[in-house]
Design an enzyme around this catalytic site. Structure first.
Site, PDB file in Angstrom:
ATOM      1  N   ASP A  67       0.780  -1.335  -0.165  1.00  0.00           N
ATOM      2  CA  ASP A  67       0.167   0.107  -0.058  1.00  0.00           C
ATOM      3  C   ASP A  67       0.916   1.202  -0.086  1.00  0.00           C
ATOM      4  O   ASP A  67       1.990   1.217   0.169  1.00  0.00           O
ATOM      5  CB  ASP A  67      -0.929   0.127   1.207  1.00  0.00           C
ATOM      6  N   ASN A 134      -7.057  -3.467  14.251  1.00  0.00           N
ATOM      7  CA  ASN A 134      -8.407  -3.634  13.869  1.00  0.00           C
ATOM      8  C   ASN A 134      -8.544  -4.789  13.012  1.00  0.00           C
ATOM      9  O   ASN A 134      -9.475  -4.963  12.258  1.00  0.00           O
ATOM     10  CB  ASN A 134      -8.845  -2.474  13.303  1.00  0.00           C
ATOM     11  N   HIS A 136      -6.902  -5.378  10.089  1.00  0.00           N
ATOM     12  CA  HIS A 136      -6.521  -4.980   8.811  1.00  0.00           C
ATOM     13  C   HIS A 136      -5.436  -5.771   8.191  1.00  0.00           C
ATOM     14  O   HIS A 136      -4.435  -5.862   9.035  1.00  0.00           O
ATOM     15  CB  HIS A 136      -6.613  -3.727   8.561  1.00  0.00           C
ATOM     16  N   GLU A 141      -9.610  -2.485   5.528  1.00  0.00           N
ATOM     17  CA  GLU A 141     -10.162  -2.227   6.843  1.00  0.00           C
ATOM     18  C   GLU A 141     -11.454  -3.016   6.968  1.00  0.00           C
ATOM     19  O   GLU A 141     -11.994  -3.623   6.221  1.00  0.00           O
ATOM     20  CB  GLU A 141     -10.724  -0.672   7.065  1.00  0.00           C
TER      21      GLU A 141
HETATM   22  P1  PGA Z   1       2.346  -2.094  12.808  1.00  0.00           P
HETATM   23  O1  PGA Z   1       1.418  -2.154  11.684  1.00  0.00           O
HETATM   24  O2  PGA Z   1       3.440  -3.249  12.133  1.00  0.00           O
HETATM   25  O3  PGA Z   1       2.994  -0.663  12.574  1.00  0.00           O
HETATM   26  O4  PGA Z   1       1.918  -2.548  13.896  1.00  0.00           O
HETATM   27  C1  PGA Z   1       1.045  -3.393  10.931  1.00  0.00           C
HETATM   28  C2  PGA Z   1      -0.277  -2.970  10.033  1.00  0.00           C
HETATM   29  O5  PGA Z   1      -0.968  -1.972  10.371  1.00  0.00           O
HETATM   30  O6  PGA Z   1      -0.483  -3.757   9.326  1.00  0.00           O
END
Ligand code: PGA
Length: 241
Positions: A67, A134, A136, A141
């Site tokens: 992304d 959450n 994702h 999302e």
């Molecule tokens: P993080 O994010 O590695 O900063 O915890 C993971 C994600 O949002 O996929």
């Protein structure tokens, strides 16, 4: 889904680098799917070390990232282009790397082109994933349905809050991103997920032991035939395994 639990985040990073190493040694022209965020940083450090020690050669490797924020200049230090350069690309000899172009105003065209380029490259051999608080994966999302293709996503308040730590203020956190879709991710031949820390324990438990539910997008991974999940003890602490 195979789940491995390690004592420390450092061991998780070394195990993840071992999986990437095996992939690249087996298929030097691998197509790798890469991730940003705090979780993969130490894995990238291990890969850089293996490259500097003459063990890993990326000269035939192509990469696609999950992304990119919409509208954030690539010169911004928190753009995912800048993140990837800083944490990996500037230190290894990857042949070709591609992220969604968050500055292309024609989002639909960019997203379709992205999926097409992945297909033209032969598909992703090994996709690295983190998981959001959450649930994702990429920036897919929680929702009432799974979105298949690469698409423009509205980030949820919880993701904006989680990303706040990378920016000077919450106002500066981008509200939208271009993300591989769930289908794009699921088409990868192998998937490697890393999750670290107690903050991820609840969502990891839902992903591994709950129902497959678009409200926990990562739960779809249980329908994939080759997923390896690497956890530290804290992230695994709510599993009943
Ligand atoms: P993080 O994010 O590695 O900063 O915890 C993971 C994600 O949002 O996929």
């Amino acid at each position: 889904m195979i789940v491995h639990v390690f004592d420390t985040p450092a061991q998780v990073a070394r195990a993840a680098a071992a999986v990437f190493s095996a992939q690249i040694l087996k298929k030097p022209d691998s197509v790798l799917g890469l991730a940003t965020g705090g979780t993969p940083v130490d894995t990238y450090k291990e890969l850089i070390k293996l490259h500097q020690d003459g063990i890993l050669d990326f000269s035939q490797v192509t990469t696609f990232n999950l992304d990119e924020y919409e509208g954030l200049p690539t010169s911004h230090p928190e753009s995912y282009v800048a993140f990837m350069k800083r944490n990996l690309f500037d230190h290894v000899n990857i042949k070709q790397s591609r992220l969604p172009d968050g500055l292309n105003k024609d989002h639909q065209k960019e997203c379709a082109a992205y999926d097409e380029e992945i297909r033209q490259a032969g598909g992703v051999d090994l996709q690295l994933l983190g998981i959001g608080n959450n649930g994702h994966i990429g920036f897919n999302e929680p929702s009432d349905h799974f979105v298949y293709d690469t698409n423009l996503v509205d980030l949820t308040p919880s993701t904006i809050k989680a990303n706040r730590r990378f920016f000077d203020s919450e106002d500066q956190v981008p509200r939208k991103a271009l993300s591989m879709g769930i289908g794009t991710i699921m088409e990868a031949r192998s998937i490697l997920m890393i999750a670290l820390g107690e903050g991820k324990a609840e969502v990891v438990q839902k992903m591994v032991e709950g129902d497959i539910d678009p409200q926990v997008p990562a739960s779809i991974l249980r329908a994939h035939k080759d997923v390896t999940v690497l956890l530290d003890r804290a992230a695994a602490s709510k599993l009943s395994l």
